[in-house]
Design a protein around this motif. Structure first.
Motif, PDB file in Angstrom:
ATOM      1  N   ASN A 138       0.849  -1.185   0.000  1.00  0.00           N
ATOM      2  CA  ASN A 138       0.000   0.000   0.000  1.00  0.00           C
ATOM      3  C   ASN A 138       0.887   1.238   0.000  1.00  0.00           C
ATOM      4  O   ASN A 138       1.755   1.381   0.854  1.00  0.00           O
ATOM      5  CB  ASN A 138      -0.916   0.023   1.226  1.00  0.00           C
ATOM      6  CG  ASN A 138      -1.936  -1.082   1.184  1.00  0.00           C
ATOM      7  OD1 ASN A 138      -2.718  -1.176   0.259  1.00  0.00           O
ATOM      8  ND2 ASN A 138      -1.915  -1.942   2.182  1.00  0.00           N
ATOM      9  N   PHE A 169      -9.203   5.080  -0.767  1.00  0.00           N
ATOM     10  CA  PHE A 169      -8.397   3.900  -1.099  1.00  0.00           C
ATOM     11  C   PHE A 169      -8.688   3.460  -2.531  1.00  0.00           C
ATOM     12  O   PHE A 169      -9.831   3.470  -2.977  1.00  0.00           O
ATOM     13  CB  PHE A 169      -8.717   2.745  -0.146  1.00  0.00           C
ATOM     14  CG  PHE A 169      -7.895   1.507  -0.372  1.00  0.00           C
ATOM     15  CD1 PHE A 169      -6.564   1.462   0.011  1.00  0.00           C
ATOM     16  CD2 PHE A 169      -8.447   0.397  -0.977  1.00  0.00           C
ATOM     17  CE1 PHE A 169      -5.796   0.318  -0.189  1.00  0.00           C
ATOM     18  CE2 PHE A 169      -7.695  -0.754  -1.188  1.00  0.00           C
ATOM     19  CZ  PHE A 169      -6.372  -0.783  -0.792  1.00  0.00           C
ATOM     20  N   HIS A 208      -7.647   0.114  -5.033  1.00  0.00           N
ATOM     21  CA  HIS A 208      -7.031  -1.208  -5.129  1.00  0.00           C
ATOM     22  C   HIS A 208      -6.819  -1.526  -6.596  1.00  0.00           C
ATOM     23  O   HIS A 208      -7.751  -1.497  -7.395  1.00  0.00           O
ATOM     24  CB  HIS A 208      -7.927  -2.278  -4.490  1.00  0.00           C
ATOM     25  CG  HIS A 208      -7.343  -3.644  -4.556  1.00  0.00           C
ATOM     26  ND1 HIS A 208      -7.826  -4.622  -5.394  1.00  0.00           N
ATOM     27  CD2 HIS A 208      -6.299  -4.202  -3.900  1.00  0.00           C
ATOM     28  CE1 HIS A 208      -7.119  -5.720  -5.241  1.00  0.00           C
ATOM     29  NE2 HIS A 208      -6.181  -5.492  -4.351  1.00  0.00           N
ATOM     30  N   GLU A 250      -1.060  -7.264  -6.730  1.00  0.00           N
ATOM     31  CA  GLU A 250      -1.963  -6.252  -6.203  1.00  0.00           C
ATOM     32  C   GLU A 250      -1.166  -5.060  -5.696  1.00  0.00           C
ATOM     33  O   GLU A 250      -0.047  -5.203  -5.203  1.00  0.00           O
ATOM     34  CB  GLU A 250      -2.777  -6.819  -5.041  1.00  0.00           C
ATOM     35  CG  GLU A 250      -3.650  -7.989  -5.434  1.00  0.00           C
ATOM     36  CD  GLU A 250      -4.372  -8.579  -4.241  1.00  0.00           C
ATOM     37  OE1 GLU A 250      -5.292  -7.925  -3.716  1.00  0.00           O
ATOM     38  OE2 GLU A 250      -3.992  -9.692  -3.827  1.00  0.00           O
ATOM     39  N   GLY A 287      -2.100  -1.348  -3.505  1.00  0.00           N
ATOM     40  CA  GLY A 287      -3.068  -0.455  -2.890  1.00  0.00           C
ATOM     41  C   GLY A 287      -2.520   0.956  -2.831  1.00  0.00           C
ATOM     42  O   GLY A 287      -1.313   1.161  -2.714  1.00  0.00           O
TER      43      GLY A 287
END
Length: 127
Positions: free
Chosen positions: A10, A38, A40, A49, A51
Motif C-alpha cells: 500500500n 483507497f 485497489h 496487487e 493499494g
C-alpha cells in the motif's frame, strides 16, 4: 503455521487519482476498487496487487503519514524500453534512462506522483 494467502503493498498518497492513473497507464494494472480514501489495483492476470491509500486517512497511523522513503518498488516487465517510452510520452518524472546492469537486468528509474522510487526492469541475457 499460517500460509500467506496474498501480499499487498500500500502506497500512502496525497493524490489518489494521479497515483491510480500512473500505475494503470504505465503498467499492467486495472482498477479493482476506487474510493475517495483507497484504490485497489490488480494486474490483468490477477496475480499482483497494489493499494493506494490517502496518507492522512484514519487507518494510517499518524507516525506513518509521511511521504514515502526508505524503500522502492521494482516491477519486472517484458521490455523496459517500451515502458520507458510510455513513461516519457506521458510526462512522468524519469530519474534515469534504461541501462544494462552488471547483474543481468536492463532498468530505468522514475518517481511516482507520491515521490516513491519506481524501478522498471527486464532480464537481459547473461554475459
Amino acid at each position: 503455521m499460517h500460509t500467506i494467502q496474498r501480499m499487498i503493498t500500500n502506497i500512502c498518497s496525497d493524490n489518489l487519482s494521479a497515483s491510480r492513473d500512473f500505475y494503470t497507464s504505465l503498467l499492467d494494472f486495472a482498477v479493482d476498487y476506487d474510493s475517495d480514501w483507497f484504490v485497489h489495483l490488480i494486474s490483468k492476470d490477477r496475480q499482483l496487487e497494489l493499494g493506494i491509500i490517502d496518507r492522512t486517512y484514519d487507518l494510517v497511523p499518524e507516525a506513518f503519514q509521511q511521504k514515502p522513503q526508505g524503500f522502492y518498488l521494482t516491477f519486472v516487465v517484458e521490455n523496459t524500453d517500451i515502458v520507458f517510452e510510455k513513461a516519457k510520452s506521458q510526462g512522468f518524472e524519469v530519474l534515469s534512462e534504461p541501462e544494462n546492469t552488471f547483474y543481468g537486468q536492463r532498468r530505468f528509474l522514475l518517481k511516482d506522483p507520491n515521490g516513491t522510487l519506481v524501478d522498471i526492469s527486464s532480464p537481459t541475457k547473461a554475459p
